[in-house]
Design a protein around this motif. Structure first.
Motif, PDB file in Angstrom:
ATOM      1  N   ALA A 110       0.670  -1.107  -0.121  1.00  0.00           N
ATOM      2  CA  ALA A 110      -0.023   0.056   0.220  1.00  0.00           C
ATOM      3  C   ALA A 110       0.911   1.463   0.014  1.00  0.00           C
ATOM      4  CB  ALA A 110      -0.988  -0.133   1.092  1.00  0.00           C
ATOM      5  N   GLY A 111       2.143   1.183  -0.158  1.00  0.00           N
ATOM      6  CA  GLY A 111       2.990   2.206  -0.249  1.00  0.00           C
ATOM      7  C   GLY A 111       2.452   3.585  -1.069  1.00  0.00           C
ATOM      8  N   ASN A 112       1.981   3.144  -2.356  1.00  0.00           N
ATOM      9  CA  ASN A 112       1.637   4.062  -3.273  1.00  0.00           C
ATOM     10  C   ASN A 112       0.181   4.482  -3.281  1.00  0.00           C
ATOM     11  OD1 ASN A 112       4.189   4.191  -4.602  1.00  0.00           O
ATOM     12  ND2 ASN A 112       3.727   2.256  -5.696  1.00  0.00           N
ATOM     13  N   GLU A 113      -0.697   3.784  -2.279  1.00  0.00           N
ATOM     14  CA  GLU A 113      -1.986   4.092  -2.255  1.00  0.00           C
ATOM     15  C   GLU A 113      -2.091   4.802  -0.766  1.00  0.00           C
ATOM     16  OE1 GLU A 113      -3.815   3.881  -4.590  1.00  0.00           O
ATOM     17  OE2 GLU A 113      -2.598   2.787  -5.869  1.00  0.00           O
ATOM     18  N   ALA A 114      -2.235   6.137  -0.637  1.00  0.00           N
ATOM     19  CA  ALA A 114      -2.397   6.517   0.588  1.00  0.00           C
ATOM     20  C   ALA A 114      -3.564   6.083   1.220  1.00  0.00           C
ATOM     21  CB  ALA A 114      -2.456   8.165   0.620  1.00  0.00           C
ATOM     22  N   TRP A 115      -4.739   6.129   0.439  1.00  0.00           N
ATOM     23  CA  TRP A 115      -6.009   6.021   1.309  1.00  0.00           C
ATOM     24  C   TRP A 115      -6.087   4.359   1.761  1.00  0.00           C
ATOM     25  CZ3 TRP A 115      -8.602   1.272  -0.588  1.00  0.00           C
ATOM     26  CH2 TRP A 115      -7.974   0.711  -1.665  1.00  0.00           C
ATOM     27  N   LEU A 116      -4.975   3.556   1.345  1.00  0.00           N
ATOM     28  CA  LEU A 116      -5.030   2.283   1.999  1.00  0.00           C
ATOM     29  C   LEU A 116      -3.833   2.148   2.898  1.00  0.00           C
ATOM     30  CD1 LEU A 116      -5.838  -0.847   1.833  1.00  0.00           C
ATOM     31  CD2 LEU A 116      -4.081  -0.977   0.071  1.00  0.00           C
ATOM     32  N   LEU A 117      -2.813   2.852   2.882  1.00  0.00           N
ATOM     33  CA  LEU A 117      -1.710   2.788   3.751  1.00  0.00           C
ATOM     34  C   LEU A 117      -1.997   3.323   5.041  1.00  0.00           C
ATOM     35  CD1 LEU A 117       1.435   2.669   4.140  1.00  0.00           C
ATOM     36  CD2 LEU A 117       1.596   4.670   3.415  1.00  0.00           C
ATOM     37  N   LEU A 118      -2.753   4.411   5.283  1.00  0.00           N
ATOM     38  CA  LEU A 118      -3.212   4.887   6.599  1.00  0.00           C
ATOM     39  C   LEU A 118      -4.143   3.915   7.333  1.00  0.00           C
ATOM     40  CD1 LEU A 118      -3.344   8.772   5.913  1.00  0.00           C
ATOM     41  CD2 LEU A 118      -1.488   7.425   6.797  1.00  0.00           C
ATOM     42  N   PRO A 119      -5.258   3.472   6.749  1.00  0.00           N
ATOM     43  CA  PRO A 119      -5.961   2.610   7.467  1.00  0.00           C
ATOM     44  C   PRO A 119      -5.328   1.238   7.647  1.00  0.00           C
ATOM     45  CG  PRO A 119      -7.296   3.569   5.451  1.00  0.00           C
ATOM     46  CD  PRO A 119      -5.732   4.103   5.275  1.00  0.00           C
ATOM     47  N   LEU A 120      -4.455   0.719   7.050  1.00  0.00           N
ATOM     48  CA  LEU A 120      -3.662  -0.322   7.494  1.00  0.00           C
ATOM     49  C   LEU A 120      -2.702  -0.069   8.358  1.00  0.00           C
ATOM     50  CD1 LEU A 120      -3.064  -3.375   6.512  1.00  0.00           C
ATOM     51  CD2 LEU A 120      -1.505  -2.497   4.927  1.00  0.00           C
ATOM     52  N   SER A 121      -1.998   0.881   8.308  1.00  0.00           N
ATOM     53  CA  SER A 121      -1.063   1.255   9.446  1.00  0.00           C
ATOM     54  C   SER A 121      -1.850   1.575  10.698  1.00  0.00           C
ATOM     55  CB  SER A 121      -0.346   2.673   9.122  1.00  0.00           C
ATOM     56  OG  SER A 121       0.415   2.409   7.919  1.00  0.00           O
ATOM     57  N   PHE A 122      -3.165   2.131  10.736  1.00  0.00           N
ATOM     58  CA  PHE A 122      -3.896   2.420  11.812  1.00  0.00           C
ATOM     59  C   PHE A 122      -4.148   0.983  12.513  1.00  0.00           C
ATOM     60  CE2 PHE A 122      -8.277   1.801  13.472  1.00  0.00           C
ATOM     61  CZ  PHE A 122      -8.272   2.775  14.502  1.00  0.00           C
ATOM     62  N   VAL A 123      -4.596  -0.078  11.731  1.00  0.00           N
ATOM     63  CA  VAL A 123      -4.957  -1.483  11.948  1.00  0.00           C
ATOM     64  C   VAL A 123      -3.383  -2.152  12.868  1.00  0.00           C
ATOM     65  CG1 VAL A 123      -5.611  -3.847  11.444  1.00  0.00           C
ATOM     66  CG2 VAL A 123      -6.789  -1.810  10.522  1.00  0.00           C
ATOM     67  N   ILE A 124      -2.564  -1.875  12.024  1.00  0.00           N
ATOM     68  CA  ILE A 124      -1.369  -2.676  12.639  1.00  0.00           C
ATOM     69  C   ILE A 124      -0.642  -1.929  14.022  1.00  0.00           C
ATOM     70  CG2 ILE A 124       1.144  -2.819  12.341  1.00  0.00           C
ATOM     71  CD1 ILE A 124       0.469  -3.408   9.144  1.00  0.00           C
ATOM     72  N   MET A 125      -0.863  -0.671  14.130  1.00  0.00           N
ATOM     73  CA  MET A 125      -0.484  -0.045  15.337  1.00  0.00           C
ATOM     74  C   MET A 125      -1.305  -0.192  16.339  1.00  0.00           C
ATOM     75  SD  MET A 125       1.443   3.450  14.124  1.00  0.00           S
ATOM     76  CE  MET A 125      -0.168   4.196  13.295  1.00  0.00           C
ATOM     77  N   ALA A 126      -2.782  -0.458  16.079  1.00  0.00           N
ATOM     78  CA  ALA A 126      -3.917  -0.657  17.162  1.00  0.00           C
ATOM     79  C   ALA A 126      -3.651  -2.123  17.722  1.00  0.00           C
ATOM     80  CB  ALA A 126      -5.185  -0.593  16.529  1.00  0.00           C
ATOM     81  N   ALA A 127      -3.348  -3.030  16.834  1.00  0.00           N
ATOM     82  CA  ALA A 127      -3.085  -4.533  17.216  1.00  0.00           C
ATOM     83  C   ALA A 127      -1.595  -4.471  18.076  1.00  0.00           C
ATOM     84  CB  ALA A 127      -3.009  -5.375  16.051  1.00  0.00           C
TER      85      ALA A 127
END
Length: 755
Positions: A110-127
């Motif tokens: 998701a490095g080139n897709e900001a709309w996917l990078l931030l939600p995915l990062s949110f899930v990983i950091m929350a976990a």
């Protein structure tokens, strides 16, 4: 509690400093910067680690990574023993590998897709934060992930490079140097520390017994004088055992024996300490009978032998059994009459037996028992508990914790990118570093973070203006920066009340002087760092109030209630000694853990909004009284349980009426504690009989059955001590109930979401 008490409590609380833990700034700094031998070693370790990181970062031309590595190493326990250091280093290196893989995969997908990078990062950091909260471990995965992925989300190629190289370099530089230094500079063998702790507790018991003998004119040469272990130390001793098992694998084979030994010695210490506290001065002045004197001499000599055996790592069980011959005890106390001295006598024999087991060859594991246990676990259920509703309902607070702070990091990323101001990216780790259990803890850590960053920036400016222009070699750099590393190391080796300020001071200074190779010219760096921290603090402050706010006083009530539930379990009578370890140890650790957490939360509550109001001040005072009484009650209930099992009491042979009263008294105590826990949680109480009334009937039944009125004075005194123990338990329980009602009476009538 009357009105006068309310006024006094509020007056005292208003005069307490909210920022300096009830003292002035000078007194606070004097206490927190105090010098002692252990701190010198800890500070020296951190100083060497800091200096090593600074030199490596300058020599290898990787200065920006040095600042982050230095923050990591300053954040770890400077007092860690060898086992703790090794365990921490191995586990953190494993987390680095996991973080690297997560970061690279995220950027690849998701490095080139900001709309996917931030939600995915949110899930990983929350976990990651959820996992850190469950395991009570530092938030390393979320923090390192944010540095690799969120520091430059618009440049995924640089992010992949950072994840593949920077995170491992930071980990090896920080964790590797920290572990090596701790294992090289005065490493502490956890097994030796464990034995020293055991010997210290036995020496404390020996000292009290010697004092009792001195009351009767018996002079004991080379009497051991030592301080008793502090409240809350039992969990630390259990931690030493876990660390020792890592360094000495053979110790793991004796795990259950060591647990039983630690529990027995802790119980012996509690019984002897209570006896020392309750004996009146006039009773002490009375001369002992020869039979009683022989018992005390045998107990003191046996305790000294046990202590010497632990210190010399040799078996003294035969010597102890000879000293504690049954005929000596029976000449004083009849077998049909239980006594506290009998319980102390039997406890020392059990300790000697456990020490004997430790010096025997380790038994081979029972493979059939292991297979049966494995089969039982497999048949418990194929569906993992973590996927069930009960697991998530029980850990809903930890889930909210992860969601809240990861959301703060994402919001700060959006703000930084929208302003195109990468210099304030310190706001992102601020949200993750400030992740604490409650608002009060968040605020205190945020204040320390902001203060440390400001002081570190001032130190950096001082370095540039005074030293930098006069230096042109690496040796000069080391000499000039050494005082600042030493300052950060000394503060970081203090208690948690000030240690975080030292970590931020060192990080801010390192971020400035290690920003690039050679002289520093970017004077805006400290300013941007402080602004970034302030942004992170503001964002998390807003989110804390808007999304699942956790007030310290509310969490303190929950932990206090959990501790009372655990203490209620101590009121039950165990059928035999075989269940003592299995039943008592979990309750002991749970009660201690919850009481410690509740005390810390009450301390943090003074920083929260409206904490200065009269009602909030009085609520904290009442809740503190609940916790203090509960801590005292915990020891009394454990003494009572050991008395029942070790004093020679033959409960099954007592009259049915006496047994009925005893069980009713246990049920009344448990009900009162459960009711106090319900009050703290805002739930209705359940009706039950008064414990004091039942105890009066129980006391009368004991008196009639054992004919206490016709017993010799010493044996009658033993029964007075037994009844005194019950009376103290009743008084503590009643005090807990009243203080719980007082604490609730100060709360707003309408429930607030902030609690």
């Amino acid at each position: 509690m009357n009105n006068g008490d309310r006024q006094d409590a509020s007056f005292l609380d208003k005069n307490r400093s909210r920022l300096w833990f009830g003292s002035g700034l000078i007194q606070f700094l004097t206490a927190e910067l105090k010098d002692f031998p252990g701190r010198r070693v800890a500070a020296f370790r951190l100083f060497i680690v800091s200096l090593t990181i600074a030199l490596v970062s300058q020599a290898l031309h990787v200065p920006p990574l040095g600042a982050i590595a230095l923050l990591i190493c300053l954040s770890y326990d400077a007092y860690a023993n060898a086992g703790q250091s090794l365990m921490f280093g191995i586990r953190q290196l494993g987390y680095i590998i996991v973080t690297t893989l997560l970061s690279v995969l995220t950027l690849m997908l998701a490095g080139n897709e900001a709309w996917l990078l931030l939600p995915l990062s949110f899930v990983i950091m929350a976990a990651a934060l959820f996992h850190a909260r469950l395991t009570a471990w530092p938030t390393g995965i979320a923090l390192w992930y944010s540095v690799a992925v969120l520091y430059g989300p618009s440049d995924p190629e640089q992010g992949v490079y950072n994840a593949l190289w920077n995170i491992p370099i930071i980990g090896v530089l920080a964790i590797g140097s920290w572990t090596v230094v701790h294992l090289a500079i005065k490493p502490q063998d956890p097994l030796k520390l464990l034995k020293a702790s055991i010997a210290e507790q036995l020496a404390a018991v020996e000292s009290i017994l010697s004092t009792r003998l001195a009351d009767s004119g018996v002079m004991i040469h080379d009497r051991a004088i030592t301080t008793l272990s502090s409240p809350g130390s039992f969990g630390k001793v259990i931690g030493l055992l876990a660390n020792a098992e890592l360094i000495h694998p053979a110790t793991h084979k004796r795990h259950d024996t060591y647990l039983a030994l630690l529990l027995e010695i802790d119980g012996l210490r509690q019984m002897v300490l209570w006896l020392e506290q309750v004996l009146a001065a006039e009773y002490r002045a009375q001369p002992m009978t020869q039979e009683k004197l022989d018992v005390y001499l045998a107990l003191q000599s046996a305790c000294a032998a046990l202590r010497q055996g632990v210190e010399a790592s040799r078996d003294v069980s035969g010597q102890v059994e000879t000293l504690l011959a049954d005929e000596v005890l029976h000449r004083y106390s009849l077998q049909t009459h239980p006594s506290l001295l009998t319980a102390i006598w039997r406890a020392q024999l059990r300790i000697a037996s456990l020490l004997y087991d430790l010096h025997q060859p380790a038994p081979r594991p029972d493979m059939k028992a292991l297979e049966d246990e494995t089969d039982a676990k497999e048949t418990d259920g194929w569906f993992p508990a973590r996927f069930g509703y009960e697991f998530w309902a029980r850990h809903a607070d930890s889930l909210q914790f992860g969601i809240k702070f990861s959301l703060g990091a994402i919001l700060c990323t959006l703000i930084i990118e929208s302003l195109a101001w990468p210099g304030i990216n310190t706001a992102i780790p601020t949200c993750l570093v400030a992740a604490q259990t409650s608002l009060g803890a968040d605020y205190r850590l945020s204040l320390l973070r902001l203060s440390g960053a400001a002081i570190g920036g001032l130190c950096a400016y001082f370095y540039v203006l005074v030293f930098q222009s006069q230096l042109d070699t690496i040796a000069g750099f080391v000499l000039a920066t050494a005082p600042f590393w030493a300052m950060a190391a000394w503060i970081s080796s203090g208690s948690e009340r000030i240690a975080y300020l030292g970590r931020q001071l060192g990080f801010s200074f390192a971020l400035f002087v290690l920003h690039d190779f050679g002289p520093v010219a970017d004077l805006y760096l400290p300013r941007d760092r402080v602004i970034g921290i302030l942004l992170g603090v503001i964002v998390m402050g807003v989110i804390d109030y808007a999304l699942w706010p956790r007030r310290s006083i509310g969490l303190a009530r929950h932990h206090g209630a959990a501790a009372l539930h655990a203490l209620a379990g101590f009121t039950s009578r165990l059928p035999d000694l075989s269940l003592l370890l299995k039943h008592t140890l979990p309750l002991r650790l749970a009660a201690e853990k919850d009481l410690t957490a509740a005390r810390d939360l009450v301390m943090h509550a003074v920083l929260e909004p409206d904490a200065g109001s009269v009602d909030k001040a009085n609520e904290r005072t009442a809740l503190s009284q609940v916790l203090e009484a509960a801590e005292n009650l915990s020891g009394l209930l454990q003494i009572r349980r050991r008395y029942r099992l070790l004093s020679g009491q033959q409960f099954s042979r007592f009259p049915d009426e006496l047994q009925q009263y005893s069980r009713a008294f246990d049920a009344a105590l448990a009900n009162d504690l459960e009711n106090a826990a319900r009050v703290l949680q805002g739930e209705p109480q359940e009706a039950g009989m008064e414990a004091a009334d039942i105890h009066a009937l129980l006391k009368q039944s004991y008196t009639e059955h054992h004919r206490i009125d016709s017993l010799p004075s010493d044996l009658a005194m033993e029964w007075e001590l037994r009844f005194m123990l019950d009376q103290q338990i009743i008084e503590r329980v009643e005090h807990i109930q009243q203080s719980a009602l007082d604490a609730v009476s100060y709360r707003p009538k309408v429930g607030s979401a902030m609690d």
